[in-house]
Design an enzyme around this catalytic site. Structure first.
Site, PDB file in Angstrom:
ATOM      1  N   TYR A   1      -6.244  10.883   3.796  1.00 47.14           N
ATOM      2  CA  TYR A   1      -4.856  11.158   3.407  1.00 47.14           C
ATOM      3  C   TYR A   1      -4.822  11.887   2.063  1.00 47.14           C
ATOM      4  O   TYR A   1      -5.861  12.292   1.542  1.00 47.14           O
ATOM      5  CB  TYR A   1      -4.047   9.866   3.444  1.00 47.14           C
ATOM      6  CG  TYR A   1      -4.022   9.278   4.844  1.00 47.14           C
ATOM      7  CD1 TYR A   1      -3.462   9.995   5.900  1.00 47.14           C
ATOM      8  CD2 TYR A   1      -4.612   8.050   5.121  1.00 47.14           C
ATOM      9  CE1 TYR A   1      -3.473   9.497   7.191  1.00 47.14           C
ATOM     10  CE2 TYR A   1      -4.628   7.539   6.416  1.00 47.14           C
ATOM     11  CZ  TYR A   1      -4.062   8.270   7.449  1.00 47.14           C
ATOM     12  OH  TYR A   1      -4.072   7.782   8.729  1.00 47.14           O
TER      13      TYR A   1
ATOM     14  N   GLN B   1       0.844  -1.192   0.000  1.00 48.98           N
ATOM     15  CA  GLN B   1       0.000   0.000   0.000  1.00 48.98           C
ATOM     16  C   GLN B   1       0.884   1.249   0.000  1.00 48.98           C
ATOM     17  O   GLN B   1       1.682   1.455   0.927  1.00 48.98           O
ATOM     18  CB  GLN B   1      -0.942   0.059   1.205  1.00 48.98           C
ATOM     19  CG  GLN B   1      -1.960   1.195   1.027  1.00 48.98           C
ATOM     20  CD  GLN B   1      -2.793   1.484   2.251  1.00 48.98           C
ATOM     21  OE1 GLN B   1      -2.262   1.857   3.286  1.00 48.98           O
ATOM     22  NE2 GLN B   1      -4.104   1.321   2.142  1.00 48.98           N
TER      23      GLN B   1
END
Length: 361
Positions: free
Chosen positions: A184, A99
């Site tokens: 994010y 990720q």
């Protein structure tokens, strides 16, 4: 046997089941340097019976780092550290994606080498704290006001994502997942309340999803679109990102990702108490918009997972907290065995305790 234990194709691999170990921050990288290590290799290899493992969030640059002790994938030492992990997972028969993570405004200059954080807009993440380790004194501090990214910044960060994808493949990962959820950086562009831009990256839905699609195209050019996944959280309010019309925004995202040909979409459902529920109608609309592999995660039990798979709006299911304390989770689910409970005090930081010492059946 249920659909949960049926194989599925992804990125040229035949996954042995439809159980996903989703990304979970555990904050055990080697310091200094934020380097993946032997302990992490043991942890992930223990869980290689999952059909797919997605690594914990891995920052693509120092400026992309939000929390102390999380691993990176931008230095040679970090790539070498992750190679230990992927070798261990592959030796245990697993498939693993990295990720890729840039936190944007969800950080503090103590984590970014003294540099002011960046974001889609100069809007602070209200009432959000991050973990820092300043001169051996770890603790939580408020996030700082970010600087709005210039066009040059955007181009630079897209290049960092491209290089991180290349690094991930060089480290032995089978693909990458872009972290576009949970407030994010990519999510800061997507959601209307965190994006006040007036250029081609802000305003309309198509403008707000532009940054995500440009990142997707860059990493797809580097490693192939089938090896790219994207994690999204349509209804989350984590880290201060809120969208005024999430169904409109995330159906547009789904259509764009379908056109881009990414290997999977990974939907993180809001899973805290009193969280907004994602309707089945919304999920079915996403299924119509996107034809690739659809992963859902968020407090799923075996029964809920079976129902989701049988109804066709999900192809794989992520089990987060259960994988923390049950390295052999697929076997336990298949055999109907009870699950170990996790120790919340050992989730972040530390060593073997609460990390690699949970018992198997």
């Amino acid at each position: 046997m249920t659909l949960l234990f049926e194989p599925i194709e992804l990125a040229g691999k035949t996954l042995k089941n439809r159980i996903v170990m989703p990304p979970m921050t555990r904050s055990r990288s080697t310091q200094p340097g934020d380097i993946a290590n032997d302990l992490m290799a043991t942890y992930y290899a223990q869980r290689a019976s999952a059909g797919l493992i997605v690594s914990e969030g891995t920052q693509i640059s120092e400026l992309g780092k939000g929390y102390a002790w999380t691993p990176g994938i931008y230095s040679n030492e970090q790539v070498a550290g992750w190679s230990k992990v992927t070798n261990a997972v592959h030796s245990a028969g697993g498939v693993m994606f990295a990720q890729l993570w840039h936190v944007g405004r969800v950080t503090h200059s103590d984590n970014t080498g003294g540099v002011q954080p960046i974001s889609a807009s100069a809007i602070a993440a209200k009432d959000v704290k991050v973990f820092v380790d300043t001169n051996g004194a770890p603790g939580f501090v408020d996030t700082q006001l970010p600087r709005e990214m210039s066009k040059q910044d955007i181009t630079h960060v897209i290049g960092e994502f491209r290089q991180a994808a290349k690094n991930a493949v060089n480290a032995g990962f089978d693909g990458i997942e872009l972290h576009a959820a949970n407030g994010y950086l990519i999510n800061q562009f997507l959601d209307s309340e965190s994006n006040a831009r007036t250029d081609e990256y802000g305003g309309s839905v198509q403008n707000r999803i532009r940054f995500l699609i440009e990142v997707v195209n860059a990493v797809s050019d580097e490693i192939g679109s089938s090896k790219v996944g994207v994690r999204l959280a349509p209804l989350t309010t984590l880290n201060g990102t809120v969208d005024e019309n999430p169904e409109e925004t995330y159906l547009a995202v789904s259509e764009a990702l379908n056109k881009a040909g990414v290997g999977y979409m990974h939907i993180a459902e809001a899973d805290w108490d009193d969280a907004p529920l994602m309707s089945v109608e919304f999920k079915k609309s996403i299924r119509k918009a996107y034809s690739g592999v659809l992963i859902y995660a968020g407090k799923y039990t075996k029964e809920r997972a079976d129902k989701a798979l049988s109804e066709g709006w999900a192809d794989m299911i992520g089990f987060g907290r259960p994988f923390v304390s049950n390295p052999d989770l697929p076997a336990r689910l298949k055999q109907g065995k009870p699950l170990n409970s996790h120790n919340p005090d050992t989730l972040f930081g530390g060593a073997e305790q609460g990390y690699t010492d949970y018992p198997t059946v």
